[in-house]
Design an enzyme around this catalytic site. Structure first.
Site, PDB file in Angstrom:
ATOM      1  N   GLU A  98       0.886  -1.177   0.000  1.00  0.00           N
ATOM      2  CA  GLU A  98       0.000   0.000   0.000  1.00  0.00           C
ATOM      3  C   GLU A  98       0.912   1.212   0.000  1.00  0.00           C
ATOM      4  O   GLU A  98       1.460   1.589   1.038  1.00  0.00           O
ATOM      5  CB  GLU A  98      -0.893  -0.003   1.259  1.00  0.00           C
ATOM      6  N   CYS A 128      -2.265   9.487   2.471  1.00  0.00           N
ATOM      7  CA  CYS A 128      -1.822   8.897   1.196  1.00  0.00           C
ATOM      8  C   CYS A 128      -2.760   9.245   0.044  1.00  0.00           C
ATOM      9  O   CYS A 128      -2.322   9.360  -1.094  1.00  0.00           O
ATOM     10  CB  CYS A 128      -1.688   7.393   1.328  1.00  0.00           C
TER      11      CYS A 128
HETATM   12  P1  NAD Z   1       8.002   4.756   5.139  1.00  0.00           P
HETATM   13  O1  NAD Z   1       8.119   3.935   3.915  1.00  0.00           O
HETATM   14  O2  NAD Z   1       9.113   5.690   5.476  1.00  0.00           O
HETATM   15  O3  NAD Z   1       7.803   3.829   6.447  1.00  0.00           O
HETATM   16  C1  NAD Z   1       6.845   2.816   6.540  1.00  0.00           C
HETATM   17  C2  NAD Z   1       7.394   1.683   7.409  1.00  0.00           C
HETATM   18  O4  NAD Z   1       8.569   1.168   6.809  1.00  0.00           O
HETATM   19  C3  NAD Z   1       7.763   2.089   8.829  1.00  0.00           C
HETATM   20  O5  NAD Z   1       7.265   1.115   9.723  1.00  0.00           O
HETATM   21  C4  NAD Z   1       9.281   2.134   8.816  1.00  0.00           C
HETATM   22  O6  NAD Z   1       9.824   1.720  10.034  1.00  0.00           O
HETATM   23  C5  NAD Z   1       9.670   1.176   7.717  1.00  0.00           C
HETATM   24  N1  NAD Z   1      10.854   1.632   6.971  1.00  0.00           N
HETATM   25  C6  NAD Z   1      11.110   2.886   6.539  1.00  0.00           C
HETATM   26  N2  NAD Z   1      12.281   2.921   5.858  1.00  0.00           N
HETATM   27  C7  NAD Z   1      12.762   1.653   5.853  1.00  0.00           C
HETATM   28  C8  NAD Z   1      13.942   1.040   5.317  1.00  0.00           C
HETATM   29  N3  NAD Z   1      14.850   1.741   4.645  1.00  0.00           N
HETATM   30  N4  NAD Z   1      14.120  -0.282   5.519  1.00  0.00           N
HETATM   31  C9  NAD Z   1      13.198  -0.998   6.191  1.00  0.00           C
HETATM   32  N5  NAD Z   1      12.075  -0.476   6.721  1.00  0.00           N
HETATM   33  C10 NAD Z   1      11.867   0.834   6.570  1.00  0.00           C
HETATM   34  O7  NAD Z   1       6.621   5.514   5.015  1.00  0.00           O
HETATM   35  P2  NAD Z   1       6.025   6.600   5.989  1.00  0.00           P
HETATM   36  O8  NAD Z   1       6.865   7.838   5.908  1.00  0.00           O
HETATM   37  O9  NAD Z   1       5.793   6.003   7.334  1.00  0.00           O
HETATM   38  O10 NAD Z   1       4.605   6.878   5.324  1.00  0.00           O
HETATM   39  C11 NAD Z   1       4.432   7.767   4.275  1.00  0.00           C
HETATM   40  C12 NAD Z   1       4.257   7.089   2.948  1.00  0.00           C
HETATM   41  O11 NAD Z   1       3.310   6.037   3.069  1.00  0.00           O
HETATM   42  C13 NAD Z   1       3.692   8.005   1.879  1.00  0.00           C
HETATM   43  O12 NAD Z   1       4.302   7.736   0.648  1.00  0.00           O
HETATM   44  C14 NAD Z   1       2.220   7.636   1.817  1.00  0.00           C
HETATM   45  O13 NAD Z   1       1.578   7.947   0.612  1.00  0.00           O
HETATM   46  C15 NAD Z   1       2.292   6.169   2.080  1.00  0.00           C
HETATM   47  N6  NAD Z   1       1.032   5.687   2.638  1.00  0.00           N
HETATM   48  C16 NAD Z   1       0.266   4.846   1.901  1.00  0.00           C
HETATM   49  C17 NAD Z   1      -0.939   4.414   2.395  1.00  0.00           C
HETATM   50  C18 NAD Z   1      -1.839   3.486   1.616  1.00  0.00           C
HETATM   51  O14 NAD Z   1      -2.788   2.972   2.199  1.00  0.00           O
HETATM   52  N7  NAD Z   1      -1.594   3.247   0.340  1.00  0.00           N
HETATM   53  C19 NAD Z   1      -1.365   4.835   3.644  1.00  0.00           C
HETATM   54  C20 NAD Z   1      -0.541   5.693   4.366  1.00  0.00           C
HETATM   55  C21 NAD Z   1       0.665   6.102   3.868  1.00  0.00           C
END
Ligand code: NAD
Length: 470
Positions: free
Chosen positions: A212, A246
Protein backbone atom coordinates in the site's frame (compact mmCIF):
# COMPACT_ATOMS: atom_id res chain seq x y z
CA UNK A 1 14.69 -13.11 31.44
CA UNK A 2 16.32 -12.77 28.03
CA UNK A 3 14.08 -11.54 25.22
CA UNK A 4 13.37 -14.15 22.52
CA UNK A 5 15.12 -13.46 19.22
CA UNK A 6 13.08 -12.60 16.13
CA UNK A 7 13.89 -16.06 14.84
CA UNK A 8 12.44 -17.66 17.98
CA UNK A 9 9.35 -15.45 17.78
CA UNK A 10 8.88 -16.47 14.19
CA UNK A 11 9.21 -20.17 15.01
CA UNK A 12 6.45 -19.98 17.65
CA UNK A 13 4.33 -18.04 15.16
CA UNK A 14 4.84 -20.77 12.61
CA UNK A 15 3.62 -23.46 14.97
CA UNK A 16 0.51 -21.43 15.80
CA UNK A 17 -0.11 -20.76 12.12
CA UNK A 18 -0.67 -24.48 11.57
CA UNK A 19 -3.21 -24.53 14.37
CA UNK A 20 -4.93 -21.30 13.22
CA UNK A 21 -5.33 -22.82 9.77
CA UNK A 22 -8.13 -24.92 11.26
CA UNK A 23 -9.66 -22.07 13.31
CA UNK A 24 -13.41 -21.71 12.96
CA UNK A 25 -15.33 -18.62 12.00
CA UNK A 26 -16.53 -18.38 15.59
CA UNK A 27 -12.98 -18.43 16.95
CA UNK A 28 -11.87 -15.65 14.60
CA UNK A 29 -15.03 -13.64 15.26
CA UNK A 30 -14.51 -13.77 19.02
CA UNK A 31 -11.02 -12.28 18.53
CA UNK A 32 -12.46 -9.52 16.35
CA UNK A 33 -15.15 -8.86 18.93
CA UNK A 34 -12.57 -8.60 21.71
CA UNK A 35 -10.61 -6.13 19.58
CA UNK A 36 -13.74 -4.09 18.96
CA UNK A 37 -14.55 -3.98 22.68
CA UNK A 38 -11.00 -2.96 23.54
CA UNK A 39 -11.10 -0.08 21.07
CA UNK A 40 -14.46 1.10 22.40
CA UNK A 41 -13.18 1.11 25.95
CA UNK A 42 -9.82 2.75 25.15
CA UNK A 43 -10.92 5.60 22.88
CA UNK A 44 -9.33 8.18 25.17
CA UNK A 45 -5.99 6.37 25.18
CA UNK A 46 -6.05 6.21 21.37
CA UNK A 47 -6.89 9.92 21.12
CA UNK A 48 -4.10 10.79 23.56
CA UNK A 49 -1.49 8.63 21.81
CA UNK A 50 -2.25 9.96 18.32
CA UNK A 51 -2.31 13.52 19.68
CA UNK A 52 1.13 12.99 21.21
CA UNK A 53 2.47 11.72 17.90
CA UNK A 54 0.77 14.04 15.41
CA UNK A 55 -1.11 16.73 17.38
CA UNK A 56 -4.15 15.31 15.66
CA UNK A 57 -7.40 16.85 17.02
CA UNK A 58 -9.43 14.26 19.00
CA UNK A 59 -12.46 14.51 16.69
CA UNK A 60 -10.19 13.87 13.72
CA UNK A 61 -8.81 10.80 15.53
CA UNK A 62 -12.37 9.55 16.04
CA UNK A 63 -13.23 10.08 12.37
CA UNK A 64 -10.05 8.97 10.65
CA UNK A 65 -8.54 6.40 13.02
CA UNK A 66 -11.12 4.88 15.36
CA UNK A 67 -14.36 4.82 13.37
CA UNK A 68 -12.79 3.43 10.18
CA UNK A 69 -11.25 0.55 12.10
CA UNK A 70 -14.48 -0.16 14.01
CA UNK A 71 -16.34 -0.15 10.72
CA UNK A 72 -13.83 -2.60 9.27
CA UNK A 73 -14.31 -4.94 12.25
CA UNK A 74 -18.12 -4.73 12.13
CA UNK A 75 -18.06 -5.45 8.39
CA UNK A 76 -15.80 -8.48 8.91
CA UNK A 77 -17.98 -9.79 11.75
CA UNK A 78 -21.04 -9.52 9.54
CA UNK A 79 -19.54 -11.20 6.48
CA UNK A 80 -16.81 -13.54 7.74
CA UNK A 81 -18.98 -16.66 7.58
CA UNK A 82 -19.70 -15.98 3.90
CA UNK A 83 -16.05 -15.12 3.12
CA UNK A 84 -14.69 -18.30 4.70
CA UNK A 85 -17.21 -20.60 3.04
CA UNK A 86 -15.75 -22.47 0.04
CA UNK A 87 -17.05 -20.95 -3.21
CA UNK A 88 -18.49 -23.32 -5.77
CA UNK A 89 -17.50 -22.62 -9.37
CA UNK A 90 -19.10 -23.71 -12.63
CA UNK A 91 -17.57 -26.64 -14.52
CA UNK A 92 -16.15 -26.27 -18.04
CA UNK A 93 -17.37 -28.73 -20.67
CA UNK A 94 -13.93 -30.35 -20.92
CA UNK A 95 -14.14 -31.39 -17.25
CA UNK A 96 -17.75 -32.50 -17.32
CA UNK A 97 -18.55 -34.67 -14.31
CA UNK A 98 -16.07 -32.98 -11.94
CA UNK A 99 -16.82 -30.50 -9.15
CA UNK A 100 -14.63 -27.53 -8.33
CA UNK A 101 -14.55 -24.96 -5.57
CA UNK A 102 -12.28 -22.31 -4.04
CA UNK A 103 -11.09 -23.00 -0.53
CA UNK A 104 -9.84 -20.00 1.46
CA UNK A 105 -6.77 -21.14 3.28
CA UNK A 106 -4.95 -18.77 5.66
CA UNK A 107 -1.58 -17.86 4.18
CA UNK A 108 0.04 -18.57 7.56
CA UNK A 109 2.62 -16.34 9.19
CA UNK A 110 2.21 -12.68 8.34
CA UNK A 111 4.30 -9.57 8.85
CA UNK A 112 2.49 -6.22 8.85
CA UNK A 113 4.59 -3.07 8.58
CA UNK A 114 2.70 0.18 9.04
CA UNK A 115 3.36 3.92 8.62
CA UNK A 116 3.05 6.87 11.00
CA UNK A 117 0.44 9.06 9.31
CA UNK A 118 -2.63 7.13 10.51
CA UNK A 119 -0.69 5.12 13.05
CA UNK A 120 -3.66 3.35 14.63
CA UNK A 121 -5.89 2.87 11.59
CA UNK A 122 -3.19 1.59 9.23
CA UNK A 123 -1.83 -0.90 11.76
CA UNK A 124 -5.15 -2.26 13.04
CA UNK A 125 -6.94 -2.31 9.65
CA UNK A 126 -4.62 -4.99 8.17
CA UNK A 127 -4.60 -6.78 11.54
CA UNK A 128 -8.38 -7.19 11.24
CA UNK A 129 -7.94 -8.74 7.79
CA UNK A 130 -5.19 -11.09 9.01
CA UNK A 131 -7.29 -12.27 11.97
CA UNK A 132 -10.32 -12.75 9.70
CA UNK A 133 -8.23 -14.87 7.35
CA UNK A 134 -6.76 -16.93 10.21
CA UNK A 135 -3.12 -15.82 10.02
CA UNK A 136 -0.62 -15.19 12.79
CA UNK A 137 0.73 -11.65 12.88
CA UNK A 138 3.91 -9.85 13.77
CA UNK A 139 3.05 -6.17 13.58
CA UNK A 140 5.77 -3.53 13.23
CA UNK A 141 4.26 -0.05 13.72
CA UNK A 142 6.13 3.08 12.69
CA UNK A 143 8.87 4.27 15.02
CA UNK A 144 7.91 7.83 14.07
CA UNK A 145 4.66 7.52 16.02
CA UNK A 146 6.08 6.09 19.29
CA UNK A 147 3.08 6.80 21.54
CA UNK A 148 0.69 4.93 19.24
CA UNK A 149 3.26 2.18 18.71
CA UNK A 150 3.46 1.66 22.51
CA UNK A 151 -0.33 1.66 22.78
CA UNK A 152 -0.61 -0.93 20.00
CA UNK A 153 1.89 -3.09 21.84
CA UNK A 154 -0.18 -2.84 25.01
CA UNK A 155 -3.41 -3.56 23.16
CA UNK A 156 -2.03 -6.67 21.45
CA UNK A 157 -0.52 -7.94 24.70
CA UNK A 158 -3.85 -7.60 26.47
CA UNK A 159 -5.85 -9.26 23.71
CA UNK A 160 -3.85 -11.99 22.01
CA UNK A 161 -1.57 -14.90 22.76
CA UNK A 162 1.98 -13.76 21.80
CA UNK A 163 2.46 -16.72 19.50
CA UNK A 164 -0.57 -15.56 17.49
CA UNK A 165 -0.26 -11.77 17.42
CA UNK A 166 2.78 -9.83 18.56
CA UNK A 167 3.96 -6.23 18.19
CA UNK A 168 7.63 -5.63 17.49
CA UNK A 169 8.68 -2.01 17.91
CA UNK A 170 11.60 -0.38 16.17
CA UNK A 171 12.89 1.12 12.94
CA UNK A 172 14.82 0.08 9.85
CA UNK A 173 17.18 -2.22 11.73
CA UNK A 174 14.34 -4.26 13.23
CA UNK A 175 12.56 -4.34 9.87
CA UNK A 176 15.69 -5.71 8.19
CA UNK A 177 15.89 -8.51 10.78
CA UNK A 178 12.21 -9.33 10.35
CA UNK A 179 12.51 -9.31 6.57
CA UNK A 180 15.23 -11.95 6.78
CA UNK A 181 12.61 -14.43 8.08
CA UNK A 182 10.51 -16.47 5.66
CA UNK A 183 7.04 -15.12 6.44
CA UNK A 184 4.21 -16.38 4.25
CA UNK A 185 2.78 -12.87 3.84
CA UNK A 186 4.14 -9.35 3.94
CA UNK A 187 1.62 -6.50 4.16
CA UNK A 188 3.40 -3.17 3.87
CA UNK A 189 2.01 0.35 4.01
CA UNK A 190 4.47 3.17 3.35
CA UNK A 191 6.37 5.04 0.69
CA UNK A 192 7.08 3.73 -2.83
CA UNK A 193 10.84 3.90 -2.09
CA UNK A 194 10.58 1.64 0.97
CA UNK A 195 8.10 -0.48 -1.00
CA UNK A 196 10.96 -1.39 -3.35
CA UNK A 197 13.05 -2.60 -0.39
CA UNK A 198 10.08 -4.70 0.72
CA UNK A 199 9.70 -6.25 -2.72
CA UNK A 200 13.36 -7.21 -2.86
CA UNK A 201 13.15 -8.81 0.58
CA UNK A 202 9.90 -10.60 -0.25
CA UNK A 203 11.42 -11.98 -3.45
CA UNK A 204 14.13 -13.79 -1.47
CA UNK A 205 11.53 -15.95 0.29
CA UNK A 206 8.79 -15.84 -2.35
CA UNK A 207 6.56 -14.12 0.20
CA UNK A 208 3.08 -13.14 -0.88
CA UNK A 209 3.06 -9.36 -0.74
CA UNK A 210 0.66 -6.45 -0.56
CA UNK A 211 2.12 -2.99 -1.00
CA UNK A 212 0.00 0.00 0.00
CA UNK A 213 2.09 2.89 -1.27
CA UNK A 214 1.54 6.52 -2.21
CA UNK A 215 1.78 8.93 -5.11
CA UNK A 216 0.50 12.18 -6.55
CA UNK A 217 -3.31 11.89 -6.52
CA UNK A 218 -4.70 14.55 -8.87
CA UNK A 219 -8.00 16.41 -8.74
CA UNK A 220 -9.70 17.60 -11.90
CA UNK A 221 -12.49 20.20 -11.75
CA UNK A 222 -14.67 20.50 -14.81
CA UNK A 223 -16.07 23.91 -15.81
CA UNK A 224 -19.73 23.12 -15.02
CA UNK A 225 -19.08 21.98 -11.47
CA UNK A 226 -19.88 24.10 -8.41
CA UNK A 227 -16.54 25.65 -7.30
CA UNK A 228 -17.89 25.99 -3.76
CA UNK A 229 -18.76 22.32 -3.41
CA UNK A 230 -15.43 21.25 -4.92
CA UNK A 231 -13.47 23.67 -2.70
CA UNK A 232 -15.08 22.37 0.50
CA UNK A 233 -14.47 18.72 -0.29
CA UNK A 234 -10.90 19.32 -1.49
CA UNK A 235 -10.03 21.50 1.51
CA UNK A 236 -11.29 18.86 3.95
CA UNK A 237 -9.39 16.00 2.28
CA UNK A 238 -6.22 18.03 1.75
CA UNK A 239 -5.76 19.60 5.15
CA UNK A 240 -7.00 16.65 7.19
CA UNK A 241 -3.99 15.43 9.17
CA UNK A 242 -2.08 18.42 7.78
CA UNK A 243 -1.97 16.88 4.29
CA UNK A 244 -0.19 13.74 5.53
CA UNK A 245 -2.69 11.39 3.94
CA UNK A 246 -1.82 8.90 1.20
CA UNK A 247 -5.01 9.71 -0.73
CA UNK A 248 -4.97 13.47 -0.10
CA UNK A 249 -5.36 15.62 -3.23
CA UNK A 250 -1.79 16.27 -4.35
CA UNK A 251 -2.55 18.93 -6.97
CA UNK A 252 -5.67 20.40 -8.58
CA UNK A 253 -6.30 20.93 -12.28
CA UNK A 254 -9.03 23.56 -12.68
CA UNK A 255 -10.84 24.46 -15.88
CA UNK A 256 -9.89 28.00 -16.87
CA UNK A 257 -13.54 29.17 -16.95
CA UNK A 258 -13.89 28.69 -13.18
CA UNK A 259 -10.25 29.01 -12.11
CA UNK A 260 -10.42 32.51 -10.61
CA UNK A 261 -13.69 31.87 -8.78
CA UNK A 262 -12.45 28.53 -7.47
CA UNK A 263 -9.17 29.83 -6.08
CA UNK A 264 -10.86 32.63 -4.13
CA UNK A 265 -13.48 30.25 -2.72
CA UNK A 266 -10.78 27.75 -1.79
CA UNK A 267 -8.90 30.37 0.26
CA UNK A 268 -12.14 31.46 2.00
CA UNK A 269 -13.06 27.83 2.69
CA UNK A 270 -9.72 27.10 4.36
CA UNK A 271 -10.10 30.17 6.57
CA UNK A 272 -13.61 29.06 7.54
CA UNK A 273 -12.50 25.50 8.29
CA UNK A 274 -9.67 26.63 10.54
CA UNK A 275 -10.98 29.83 12.16
CA UNK A 276 -8.48 31.92 14.13
CA UNK A 277 -7.77 35.50 15.16
CA UNK A 278 -6.10 37.49 12.33
CA UNK A 279 -6.10 34.34 10.22
CA UNK A 280 -3.28 32.84 12.27
CA UNK A 281 -4.10 29.18 11.65
CA UNK A 282 -1.25 28.04 13.93
CA UNK A 283 -3.52 29.00 16.86
CA UNK A 284 -6.41 26.87 15.59
CA UNK A 285 -6.85 23.69 17.64
CA UNK A 286 -8.41 21.86 14.69
CA UNK A 287 -5.25 22.03 12.58
CA UNK A 288 -2.58 19.33 13.04
CA UNK A 289 1.21 19.37 12.80
CA UNK A 290 3.92 17.78 10.67
CA UNK A 291 5.25 14.53 12.16
CA UNK A 292 8.91 15.54 12.66
CA UNK A 293 11.77 17.86 11.70
CA UNK A 294 12.86 15.75 8.74
CA UNK A 295 9.45 15.85 7.07
CA UNK A 296 9.11 19.55 7.97
CA UNK A 297 12.41 20.27 6.22
CA UNK A 298 11.36 18.17 3.23
CA UNK A 299 8.23 20.33 2.88
CA UNK A 300 10.22 23.55 3.35
CA UNK A 301 12.49 22.41 0.54
CA UNK A 302 9.58 21.59 -1.80
CA UNK A 303 8.01 25.00 -1.14
CA UNK A 304 11.22 27.02 -1.49
CA UNK A 305 12.28 25.11 -4.62
CA UNK A 306 8.92 25.95 -6.20
CA UNK A 307 9.13 29.61 -5.11
CA UNK A 308 12.68 29.93 -6.41
CA UNK A 309 11.54 28.60 -9.76
CA UNK A 310 8.67 31.09 -10.01
CA UNK A 311 5.67 29.68 -8.11
CA UNK A 312 3.65 32.07 -5.94
CA UNK A 313 1.71 31.53 -2.75
CA UNK A 314 -1.96 32.31 -3.05
CA UNK A 315 -2.27 31.42 0.60
CA UNK A 316 0.04 30.37 3.46
CA UNK A 317 3.67 29.56 2.82
CA UNK A 318 4.33 30.18 6.53
CA UNK A 319 5.89 27.58 8.78
CA UNK A 320 7.61 27.16 12.11
CA UNK A 321 10.28 24.50 12.40
CA UNK A 322 10.24 24.49 16.22
CA UNK A 323 6.56 23.55 16.60
CA UNK A 324 6.36 21.57 13.33
CA UNK A 325 3.63 23.95 12.18
CA UNK A 326 3.23 24.27 8.42
CA UNK A 327 0.35 26.50 7.30
CA UNK A 328 -2.22 25.49 4.67
CA UNK A 329 -0.47 26.62 1.50
CA UNK A 330 -1.91 27.08 -1.98
CA UNK A 331 0.53 27.52 -4.85
CA UNK A 332 0.08 28.92 -8.36
CA UNK A 333 2.42 29.32 -11.30
CA UNK A 334 3.71 25.75 -11.24
CA UNK A 335 6.21 24.39 -13.77
CA UNK A 336 7.14 20.75 -14.49
CA UNK A 337 10.77 21.36 -13.46
CA UNK A 338 9.74 22.03 -9.85
CA UNK A 339 10.29 19.11 -7.48
CA UNK A 340 6.86 19.70 -5.98
CA UNK A 341 5.36 18.67 -9.32
CA UNK A 342 7.37 15.45 -9.40
CA UNK A 343 7.36 14.12 -5.84
CA UNK A 344 4.44 13.14 -3.63
CA UNK A 345 3.86 16.23 -1.44
CA UNK A 346 2.44 14.44 1.63
CA UNK A 347 1.92 17.73 3.44
CA UNK A 348 -0.28 20.85 3.49
CA UNK A 349 0.88 22.41 0.20
CA UNK A 350 -1.62 22.35 -2.67
CA UNK A 351 -0.57 23.37 -6.21
CA UNK A 352 -3.42 24.55 -8.43
CA UNK A 353 -3.07 24.55 -12.18
CA UNK A 354 -5.27 25.98 -14.93
CA UNK A 355 -6.30 23.84 -17.91
CA UNK A 356 -8.39 24.54 -20.99
CA UNK A 357 -9.00 21.21 -22.70
CA UNK A 358 -9.91 17.99 -20.91
CA UNK A 359 -7.39 16.07 -23.05
CA UNK A 360 -4.66 18.44 -21.89
CA UNK A 361 -5.53 17.80 -18.21
CA UNK A 362 -5.60 14.05 -18.74
CA UNK A 363 -2.20 14.19 -20.50
CA UNK A 364 -0.85 16.08 -17.50
CA UNK A 365 -2.03 13.30 -15.15
CA UNK A 366 -0.58 10.61 -17.40
CA UNK A 367 2.88 12.23 -17.44
CA UNK A 368 3.28 11.10 -13.81
CA UNK A 369 3.30 7.54 -12.38
CA UNK A 370 -0.12 5.99 -11.77
CA UNK A 371 -1.49 7.51 -8.56
CA UNK A 372 -3.39 5.97 -5.67
CA UNK A 373 -6.52 7.96 -6.54
CA UNK A 374 -7.92 10.21 -9.25
CA UNK A 375 -10.59 12.72 -8.25
CA UNK A 376 -12.94 14.30 -10.77
CA UNK A 377 -15.54 16.98 -10.06
CA UNK A 378 -18.02 17.01 -12.92
CA UNK A 379 -21.73 16.76 -13.72
CA UNK A 380 -21.00 15.35 -17.18
CA UNK A 381 -21.12 11.60 -17.83
CA UNK A 382 -18.79 11.92 -20.83
CA UNK A 383 -16.14 13.62 -18.68
CA UNK A 384 -16.34 10.77 -16.14
CA UNK A 385 -16.07 8.19 -18.93
CA UNK A 386 -13.21 10.03 -20.60
CA UNK A 387 -11.12 10.23 -17.42
CA UNK A 388 -11.93 6.64 -16.46
CA UNK A 389 -10.91 5.32 -19.88
CA UNK A 390 -7.83 7.48 -20.35
CA UNK A 391 -6.12 7.37 -16.95
CA UNK A 392 -5.07 4.64 -14.53
CA UNK A 393 -4.95 4.66 -10.71
CA UNK A 394 -5.73 2.51 -7.68
CA UNK A 395 -9.16 4.11 -7.38
CA UNK A 396 -11.36 6.88 -8.74
CA UNK A 397 -13.77 9.08 -6.83
CA UNK A 398 -16.21 11.36 -8.62
CA UNK A 399 -17.38 14.55 -6.93
CA UNK A 400 -15.61 13.97 -3.64
CA UNK A 401 -12.17 13.22 -2.24
CA UNK A 402 -10.74 10.59 0.13
CA UNK A 403 -14.12 9.16 1.19
CA UNK A 404 -13.51 6.02 -0.87
CA UNK A 405 -11.23 4.82 1.95
CA UNK A 406 -14.30 4.25 4.11
CA UNK A 407 -16.16 2.07 1.60
CA UNK A 408 -15.91 -1.44 3.06
CA UNK A 409 -17.09 -3.18 -0.11
CA UNK A 410 -14.62 -1.54 -2.49
CA UNK A 411 -11.03 -2.73 -2.86
CA UNK A 412 -8.51 -0.18 -1.61
CA UNK A 413 -4.98 0.10 -2.96
CA UNK A 414 -2.78 1.38 -5.72
CA UNK A 415 -1.34 0.12 -8.95
CA UNK A 416 2.33 -0.08 -10.02
CA UNK A 417 4.18 2.75 -8.22
CA UNK A 418 1.21 3.47 -5.93
CA UNK A 419 1.01 -0.15 -4.80
CA UNK A 420 -0.04 -3.66 -5.57
CA UNK A 421 -2.70 -5.89 -4.11
CA UNK A 422 -5.84 -4.61 -2.41
CA UNK A 423 -7.12 -4.26 1.12
CA UNK A 424 -10.30 -3.58 3.13
CA UNK A 425 -13.21 -5.91 3.79
CA UNK A 426 -13.34 -9.00 1.60
CA UNK A 427 -10.29 -7.80 -0.36
CA UNK A 428 -8.28 -7.55 2.87
CA UNK A 429 -9.42 -11.06 3.84
CA UNK A 430 -8.29 -12.29 0.41
CA UNK A 431 -4.93 -10.55 0.81
CA UNK A 432 -4.15 -12.86 3.74
CA UNK A 433 -5.69 -15.97 2.15
CA UNK A 434 -4.56 -18.49 -0.40
CA UNK A 435 -7.38 -19.05 -2.85
CA UNK A 436 -6.76 -22.74 -3.11
CA UNK A 437 -8.47 -24.47 -5.99
CA UNK A 438 -10.01 -27.82 -5.16
CA UNK A 439 -11.23 -30.20 -7.84
CA UNK A 440 -13.13 -33.43 -7.25
CA UNK A 441 -13.02 -36.09 -9.93
CA UNK A 442 -15.21 -39.19 -9.77
CA UNK A 443 -13.36 -42.45 -9.34
CA UNK A 444 -15.92 -44.45 -11.29
CA UNK A 445 -17.03 -42.52 -14.38
CA UNK A 446 -14.12 -40.59 -15.85
CA UNK A 447 -14.82 -39.37 -19.36
CA UNK A 448 -11.27 -38.14 -19.73
CA UNK A 449 -10.04 -41.74 -19.91
CA UNK A 450 -11.20 -41.69 -23.54
CA UNK A 451 -8.45 -39.27 -24.49
CA UNK A 452 -5.48 -41.00 -22.86
CA UNK A 453 -2.74 -42.40 -25.15
CA UNK A 454 -2.31 -44.41 -27.21
CA UNK A 455 -4.45 -42.01 -29.25
CA UNK A 456 -7.17 -44.08 -30.81
CA UNK A 457 -9.54 -43.04 -33.58
CA UNK A 458 -12.11 -42.34 -30.83
CA UNK A 459 -9.70 -40.02 -28.98
CA UNK A 460 -9.03 -38.08 -32.21
CA UNK A 461 -12.77 -37.76 -32.85
CA UNK A 462 -13.35 -36.45 -29.32
CA UNK A 463 -10.52 -33.93 -29.77
CA UNK A 464 -11.99 -32.82 -33.14
CA UNK A 465 -15.44 -32.44 -31.64
CA UNK A 466 -14.10 -30.52 -28.69
CA UNK A 467 -12.16 -28.10 -30.91
CA UNK A 468 -15.35 -27.41 -32.86
CA UNK A 469 -17.32 -26.81 -29.68
CA UNK A 470 -15.04 -24.36 -27.88
P1 NAD B 1 8.00 4.76 5.14
O1 NAD B 1 8.12 3.94 3.92
O2 NAD B 1 9.11 5.69 5.48
O3 NAD B 1 7.80 3.83 6.45
C1 NAD B 1 6.85 2.82 6.54
C2 NAD B 1 7.39 1.68 7.41
O4 NAD B 1 8.57 1.17 6.81
C3 NAD B 1 7.76 2.09 8.83
O5 NAD B 1 7.27 1.12 9.72
C4 NAD B 1 9.28 2.13 8.82
O6 NAD B 1 9.82 1.72 10.03
C5 NAD B 1 9.67 1.18 7.72
N1 NAD B 1 10.85 1.63 6.97
C6 NAD B 1 11.11 2.89 6.54
N2 NAD B 1 12.28 2.92 5.86
C7 NAD B 1 12.76 1.65 5.85
C8 NAD B 1 13.94 1.04 5.32
N3 NAD B 1 14.85 1.74 4.65
N4 NAD B 1 14.12 -0.28 5.52
C9 NAD B 1 13.20 -1.00 6.19
N5 NAD B 1 12.08 -0.48 6.72
C10 NAD B 1 11.87 0.83 6.57
O7 NAD B 1 6.62 5.51 5.01
P2 NAD B 1 6.02 6.60 5.99
O8 NAD B 1 6.87 7.84 5.91
O9 NAD B 1 5.79 6.00 7.33
O10 NAD B 1 4.61 6.88 5.32
C11 NAD B 1 4.43 7.77 4.28
C12 NAD B 1 4.26 7.09 2.95
O11 NAD B 1 3.31 6.04 3.07
C13 NAD B 1 3.69 8.01 1.88
O12 NAD B 1 4.30 7.74 0.65
C14 NAD B 1 2.22 7.64 1.82
O13 NAD B 1 1.58 7.95 0.61
C15 NAD B 1 2.29 6.17 2.08
N6 NAD B 1 1.03 5.69 2.64
C16 NAD B 1 0.27 4.85 1.90
C17 NAD B 1 -0.94 4.41 2.39
C18 NAD B 1 -1.84 3.49 1.62
O14 NAD B 1 -2.79 2.97 2.20
N7 NAD B 1 -1.59 3.25 0.34
C19 NAD B 1 -1.37 4.84 3.64
C20 NAD B 1 -0.54 5.69 4.37
C21 NAD B 1 0.67 6.10 3.87
Amino acid sequence: MEKPSFHELFQTNKKSANRLKKSSCQERSSKLLALKKWIHSHKDSIREAVFKDLSKPPTEVDISEVSVVLQEISHALKHLKKWIKPKKVSTPLSLFGTKGYIHYEPLGTSLIISPWNYPFNLAVGPLVSAISAGCTVILKPSELAPATSALLKRMVKELFAPEEVMVVEGGKEEVQKLLALPFDKLFFTGSPATGRIMMEAAAKHHMEITLELGGKSPVLIDRGYSPKDAAQKIAWAKWLNCGQTCIAPDYVLVNDEIYDTFKQILVDTVLQMFPSKSNDISACMDYGRIINAEHHQRLQYLLEDARNKGATCLMGGDYDQGSYYFGPTILEGLEPNMDIMREEIFGPILPIIKYTLLEEAVDFINELPKPLAVYVFTEEAFVKDFVLENTSSGGVCFNDCAIQFGHTSLPFGGTNKSGMGKSHGYFGFKAFSNERSVLHQKSTINLLRNIYPPYSFKAKKIADLFLKWI
